[in-house]
Design an enzyme around this catalytic site. Structure first.
Site, PDB file in Angstrom:
ATOM      1  N   LYS A   1       0.886  -1.317  -0.037  1.00  0.00           N
ATOM      2  CA  LYS A   1      -0.051  -0.009  -0.057  1.00  0.00           C
ATOM      3  C   LYS A   1       0.908   1.310  -0.105  1.00  0.00           C
ATOM      4  O   LYS A   1       0.484   2.312  -0.561  1.00  0.00           O
ATOM      5  CB  LYS A   1      -0.902  -0.059   1.183  1.00  0.00           C
ATOM      6  CG  LYS A   1      -1.954  -1.025   1.052  1.00  0.00           C
ATOM      7  CD  LYS A   1      -3.325  -0.727   0.583  1.00  0.00           C
ATOM      8  CE  LYS A   1      -4.485  -1.616   0.328  1.00  0.00           C
ATOM      9  NZ  LYS A   1      -4.478  -2.755   1.101  1.00  0.00           N
TER      10      LYS A   1
ATOM     11  N   GLU B   1     -10.095   6.400   2.463  1.00  0.00           N
ATOM     12  CA  GLU B   1     -11.060   5.151   2.814  1.00  0.00           C
ATOM     13  C   GLU B   1     -10.129   3.840   3.341  1.00  0.00           C
ATOM     14  O   GLU B   1      -8.956   3.732   2.712  1.00  0.00           O
ATOM     15  CB  GLU B   1     -11.944   4.675   1.731  1.00  0.00           C
ATOM     16  CG  GLU B   1     -11.211   3.543   1.028  1.00  0.00           C
ATOM     17  CD  GLU B   1     -10.236   3.996  -0.061  1.00  0.00           C
ATOM     18  OE1 GLU B   1     -10.156   5.174  -0.256  1.00  0.00           O
ATOM     19  OE2 GLU B   1      -9.384   3.051  -0.571  1.00  0.00           O
TER      20      GLU B   1
ATOM     21  N   SER C   1       2.208  -9.811  -0.989  1.00  0.00           N
ATOM     22  CA  SER C   1       1.713  -8.273  -0.576  1.00  0.00           C
ATOM     23  C   SER C   1       1.735  -7.544   0.591  1.00  0.00           C
ATOM     24  O   SER C   1       1.821  -6.280   0.772  1.00  0.00           O
ATOM     25  CB  SER C   1      -0.060  -8.151  -1.492  1.00  0.00           C
ATOM     26  OG  SER C   1      -0.903  -8.944  -0.492  1.00  0.00           O
TER      27      SER C   1
HETATM   28  C1  LIG Z   1      -5.259  -4.052   1.090  1.00  0.00           C
HETATM   29  C2  LIG Z   1      -4.388  -5.185   0.743  1.00  0.00           C
HETATM   30  C3  LIG Z   1      -4.779  -6.065  -0.281  1.00  0.00           C
HETATM   31  C4  LIG Z   1      -5.942  -5.736  -1.272  1.00  0.00           C
HETATM   32  O1  LIG Z   1      -5.753  -4.808  -2.069  1.00  0.00           O
HETATM   33  P1  LIG Z   1      -5.310  -4.950  -3.644  1.00  0.00           P
HETATM   34  O2  LIG Z   1      -5.757  -3.552  -4.046  1.00  0.00           O
HETATM   35  O3  LIG Z   1      -6.200  -6.029  -4.295  1.00  0.00           O
HETATM   36  O4  LIG Z   1      -3.759  -5.184  -3.581  1.00  0.00           O
HETATM   37  C5  LIG Z   1      -3.779  -7.404  -0.500  1.00  0.00           C
HETATM   38  N1  LIG Z   1      -2.976  -7.570   0.330  1.00  0.00           N
HETATM   39  C6  LIG Z   1      -2.482  -6.686   1.204  1.00  0.00           C
HETATM   40  C7  LIG Z   1      -1.856  -7.026   2.208  1.00  0.00           C
HETATM   41  C8  LIG Z   1      -3.413  -5.675   1.616  1.00  0.00           C
HETATM   42  O5  LIG Z   1      -3.136  -4.824   2.512  1.00  0.00           O
END
Ligand SMILES: *Cc1c(COP(=O)(O)O)cnc(C)c1O
Length: 396
Positions: A87, A109, A376
């Site tokens: 993020k 948000e 992620s």
């Molecule tokens: C917010 C988040 C996601 C999902 O958001 P995308 O916009 O689909 O990437 C996935 N993994 C983590 C660790 C997140 O914080």
């Protein structure tokens, strides 16, 4: 693939009230200018490097590869970024842009609180005001992240409308932006909303795939065969895919949250169960009821708990350039535990959805194939919930 006028095939666009038109047009012009501005790009790179700790590592998962007995597996380590997820890439980019535009206040948000925490973090770094809209239900489930945001100097507004979750927080942030656009930038957290947001967020996240490309060339002398990532709104997946879209030999796989299963009402798998629609300023696929109303969605993973998908993913799906699969809560929890004990890496429960699919497909692939899984985020935030899922009650 092009995004002329903010269209991605039949998806995307700007379905917004007249009162927001000036704000998005101003943003579009500012972005077109700064994306080609070398000073802006240098500042962005310096922040990625010195503050967010980029480039993130590409780790060879030796034990997982050996255990599954098929394709070679690499992990793209967005979990190692400052604040613990991808993020921050988007937040740094948008805050820098907002600052250049003369904005002094950021609104955002958040669902689980990951994007809100990243926004509050970078607002603190840049000396900007920050207000975060969060579903009231989520403020209770994610009390620690509410505290973090306040600690970082942000104001958190609980949203009680609708189901009091992420989609309602997005709606409220859009309403707030309409009321005050002169000094305020709406920092959207994924590749969604009206043009130019899906493009801007994708461009800031594309650093992930550019790094994967050069790291793979360095380690293996070639591109991977498969790149996979979890998909909520779709920003980490878009970032991991983008540089490979023109590489037809690289398979792109997005992993959605099936929740309790795509044949139940408790799911958040938009491509598997959704239909075309218009919501939050964009045309795309959305989970809907029989009357075309946005359906309530469910996943164990708060970050994947959104009833839509970014318009560029909708186009990649229509064009059959990317595949989308659905992964259940059970499978994701098993993958969460598997990666922890096999590689010593606790992934975010969102990322565990992609790990789960790799566990399914790697064994039947030959040993000379390469899979990159985008991790992620890190999973510390999920430990209490997963323990509860397994019937343990730990102190949070
Ligand atoms: C917010 C988040 C996601 C999902 O958001 P995308 O916009 O689909 O990437 C996935 N993994 C983590 C660790 C997140 O914080």
């Amino acid at each position: 693939m092009s995004n002329q006028n903010g269209r991605y095939g039949s998806h995307g666009g700007q379905y917004i009230p007249e009162t927001l038109m000036n704000a998005v047009t101003e943003l579009e012009h500012a972005y077109e200018h700064y994306k080609n501005d070398t000073e802006f790009q240098h500042e962005l790179e310096a922040l990625y490097h010195d503050y967010a700790a980029r480039p993130s590592r590409l780790t060879y998962a030796a034990r997982m590869t050996q255990d599954l007995g098929g394709a070679k597996i690499y992990l793209k380590r967005e979990d190692l970024n400052h604040t613990g997820s991808h993020k921050i890439n988007n937040v740094i980019g948008q805050c820098l842009l907002a600052k250049k535009m003369g904005k002094t206040r950021i609104i955002a948000e958040t669902g689980a609180g990951q994007h809100g925490v990243a926004a509050a973090t970078v607002a603190a770094l840049m000396g900007m005001e920050c207000e975060v809209f969060m579903g009231e239900e989520d403020t209770r489930r994610q009390a620690l992240n509410v505290y973090r945001m306040r600690l970082l100097g942000a104001k958190v507004h609980p949203v009680a409308t609708g189901t009091a979750t992420l989609k309602d927080a997005v709606s409220e942030a859009l309403r707030e932006w309409t009321k005050r656009i002169d000094d305020t930038h709406y920092l959207i957290g994924s590749v969604m909303g009206p043009h130019p947001f899906p493009m801007i967020v994708r461009d800031f996240q594309a650093v992930i795939s550019r790094e994967i490309r050069s790291q793979m060339m360095e380690k293996e002398g070639r591109l991977p065969d498969v790149v996979m990532a979890c998909v909520g709104g779709g920003s980490n997946a878009m970032g991991a895919f983008y540089d490979f879209i023109g590489e037809k030999n690289v398979r792109l796989i997005g992993c959605e949250a099936a929740g309790r299963g795509v044949h139940t009402a408790e799911t958040a798998a938009t491509i598997a169960t959704g239909k075309p629609g218009i919501f939050h300023g964009m045309k795309s696929y959305f989970c809907q009821d029989a009357y075309g109303q946005i359906a309530p969605v469910y996943s164990i993973s708060a970050g994947l708990d959104y009833p839509g998908i970014g318009p560029e993913h909708a186009m990649l799906y229509d064009a059959k350039r990317a595949e989308y699969v659905a992964v259940t809560d059970d499978e994701a929890v098993e993958a969460f535990e598997y990666l922890s004990r096999t590689e010593g890496i606790i992934p975010a429960i969102e990322s565990a959805h992609a790990v789960a699919h790799a566990i399914k497909i790697a064994p039947s692939m030959s040993k000379d194939k390469i899979i990159v899984i985008n991790i992620s985020g890190r999973g510390d935030k999920d430990c209490a919930a997963i323990a509860r899922y397994r019937g343990e009650d730990i102190y949070e």
